[in-house]
Design an enzyme around this catalytic site. Structure first.
Site, PDB file in Angstrom:
ATOM      1  N   ASP A  54       0.859  -1.191   0.000  1.00  0.00           N
ATOM      2  CA  ASP A  54       0.000   0.000   0.000  1.00  0.00           C
ATOM      3  C   ASP A  54       0.889   1.232   0.000  1.00  0.00           C
ATOM      4  O   ASP A  54       0.924   2.014   0.958  1.00  0.00           O
ATOM      5  CB  ASP A  54      -0.906  -0.032   1.228  1.00  0.00           C
ATOM      6  CG  ASP A  54      -2.073   0.938   1.112  1.00  0.00           C
ATOM      7  OD1 ASP A  54      -2.215   1.551   0.036  1.00  0.00           O
ATOM      8  OD2 ASP A  54      -2.828   1.077   2.088  1.00  0.00           O
ATOM      9  N   GLU A 103      -6.250   4.424  -9.867  1.00  0.00           N
ATOM     10  CA  GLU A 103      -7.540   4.981  -9.468  1.00  0.00           C
ATOM     11  C   GLU A 103      -8.172   5.899 -10.517  1.00  0.00           C
ATOM     12  O   GLU A 103      -7.499   6.748 -11.095  1.00  0.00           O
ATOM     13  CB  GLU A 103      -7.345   5.773  -8.171  1.00  0.00           C
ATOM     14  CG  GLU A 103      -8.611   6.137  -7.473  1.00  0.00           C
ATOM     15  CD  GLU A 103      -8.678   5.555  -6.075  1.00  0.00           C
ATOM     16  OE1 GLU A 103      -9.678   5.790  -5.403  1.00  0.00           O
ATOM     17  OE2 GLU A 103      -7.743   4.847  -5.671  1.00  0.00           O
ATOM     18  N   LYS A 154      -9.217   1.081 -10.594  1.00  0.00           N
ATOM     19  CA  LYS A 154      -9.716   1.216  -9.234  1.00  0.00           C
ATOM     20  C   LYS A 154     -10.881   2.211  -9.199  1.00  0.00           C
ATOM     21  O   LYS A 154     -10.730   3.371  -9.607  1.00  0.00           O
ATOM     22  CB  LYS A 154      -8.573   1.690  -8.339  1.00  0.00           C
ATOM     23  CG  LYS A 154      -8.698   1.382  -6.873  1.00  0.00           C
ATOM     24  CD  LYS A 154      -7.368   1.687  -6.198  1.00  0.00           C
ATOM     25  CE  LYS A 154      -7.420   1.412  -4.711  1.00  0.00           C
ATOM     26  NZ  LYS A 154      -6.149   1.815  -4.067  1.00  0.00           N
ATOM     27  N   THR A 174     -12.932  -0.209  -4.607  1.00  0.00           N
ATOM     28  CA  THR A 174     -12.349   0.237  -3.348  1.00  0.00           C
ATOM     29  C   THR A 174     -13.373   0.982  -2.499  1.00  0.00           C
ATOM     30  O   THR A 174     -14.529   1.119  -2.877  1.00  0.00           O
ATOM     31  CB  THR A 174     -11.114   1.122  -3.647  1.00  0.00           C
ATOM     32  OG1 THR A 174     -10.429   1.405  -2.435  1.00  0.00           O
ATOM     33  CG2 THR A 174     -11.519   2.412  -4.341  1.00  0.00           C
ATOM     34  N   PHE A 214     -12.263  -2.046   3.574  1.00  0.00           N
ATOM     35  CA  PHE A 214     -11.360  -1.215   4.376  1.00  0.00           C
ATOM     36  C   PHE A 214     -11.486  -1.552   5.861  1.00  0.00           C
ATOM     37  O   PHE A 214     -12.357  -1.020   6.561  1.00  0.00           O
ATOM     38  CB  PHE A 214     -11.675   0.261   4.133  1.00  0.00           C
ATOM     39  CG  PHE A 214     -10.976   0.837   2.930  1.00  0.00           C
ATOM     40  CD1 PHE A 214     -10.743   0.081   1.803  1.00  0.00           C
ATOM     41  CD2 PHE A 214     -10.550   2.151   2.941  1.00  0.00           C
ATOM     42  CE1 PHE A 214     -10.104   0.611   0.691  1.00  0.00           C
ATOM     43  CE2 PHE A 214      -9.912   2.704   1.845  1.00  0.00           C
ATOM     44  CZ  PHE A 214      -9.681   1.939   0.717  1.00  0.00           C
TER      45      PHE A 214
END
Length: 314
Positions: free
Chosen positions: A17, A92, A128, A152, A174
């Site tokens: 990450d 993303e 993403k 996500t 998450f």
């Protein structure tokens, strides 16, 4: 004795990450994931300075806008990371497009095209998208075109079920942000791993997917401690920040498998339509608040990135 990190890698695909080149070389993850916050941090990474300068110079010479340079820089960082890991690079789509399926699809096509110009094929990329209804609809379209997606900002079973129905390649529930919400709501300082709301959320999703033969990959994200990571050992994938990767690399105690497809409950498959999705999200204060908060935060970081680029271009 193997480190906890090495033991984890034997049962779970470990994803870094971070967009920091040095950290990725150090921990040798299989995949990498990026978001606007991580791209923003590249400005603080000396190893990324040459790349940033090159993209800004390109923008100056071609009359590209700061926003256009930000888009190119996101892909440029991803392309550099692709040379360091054997697996996928998650990239993303702008958070401001989270409620526009068509615009999200168009942006995804542009990302794939930019990677292609840099010699990175689409099978190395995950697009993403935020797990809004529109983001999930965009993912369904993209998956139908052979473009794999990472959904996500996922906080609820409603989101997980809809992502499975859409055929998403991967979801990122998450963990830490769920735990943060419940700690504040319940006035608690901590939870033991076996009762941690974030950990339990991922376990429920994993069980549902494996019980129903759903091929969508479950990748736990947003960890606050190594205890949360270890409580999900055996999950398909886990994306872990460098600080926690470092802590796991120093631990040598045995790491037992926590999740396995052989220990599933056999829960029944559900199908969720838009009205049901929106109602269930509305009924889940935590999921609604954290999804909105996450979108706002990613958008703020994207705007800050554009501002930094504009300043450099001047």
């Amino acid at each position: 004795m193997q480190s906890a990190l090495d033991q984890l890698k034997e049962m779970t695909v470990v994803v870094a990450d971070t967009g920091n080149v040095g950290e990725i070389r150090k921990y040798a993850p299989f995949d990498c994931t990026t978001n606007p916050s991580l791209i923003l941090n590249a400005f603080k990474d000396p190893a990324s300075e040459e790349l940033i300068a090159r993209e800004i110079e390109f923008g100056q010479k071609t009359g590209c806008t700061p926003e256009g340079v930000a888009d190119r820089l996101t892909v440029a960082v991803g392309a550099e990371l692709a040379a360091l890991v054997p697996g996928r690079i998650s990239t993303e789509v702008d958070a401001r497009l989270s409620f526009d399926a068509k615009a999200s699809v168009n942006r995804a096509h542009a990302i794939i095209a930019d990677y292609g110009e840099r010699g990175i094929p689409r099978d190395r990329i995950l697009i993403k998208l935020a797990s809004t209804w529109e983001g999930i609809c965009a993912a369904e379209i993209l998956q139908g075109e052979g473009i794999d997606c990472n959904l996500t900002l996922l906080f609820s079973m409603a989101q997980a079920i809809a992502c499975a129905d859409a055929g998403a390649f991967l979801i990122s529930p998450f963990v830490g942000r769920i735990t943060d919400w419940y700690k504040k709501a319940e006035g608690r300082d901590s939870y033991a791993p076996e009762v941690d709301p974030g950990v339990l959320s991922v376990k429920r999703i994993y069980d549902y997917y494996k019980s129903n033969g759903i091929r969508t990959v479950v990748m736990g994200a947003s960890f606050r401690s190594t205890d949360q990571v270890k409580a999900l050992a055996g999950c398909d994938r886990l994306t872990i920040a460098p600080k926690l990767l470092g802590e796991l690399a120093k631990e040598t105690a045995p790491l037992p498998r926590a999740l396995s497809a052989t220990g599933i409950s056999g829960s029944e498959r559900q199908i969720i339509d838009e009205a049901t999705f929106r109602w269930q999200m509305n009924a889940d204060a935590m999921a609604t608040e954290k999804l909105a908060q996450g979108i706002r935060a990613f958008d703020a970081d994207h705007k800050q990135l554009i501002a930094l680029i504009a300043e450099r271009m001047r």
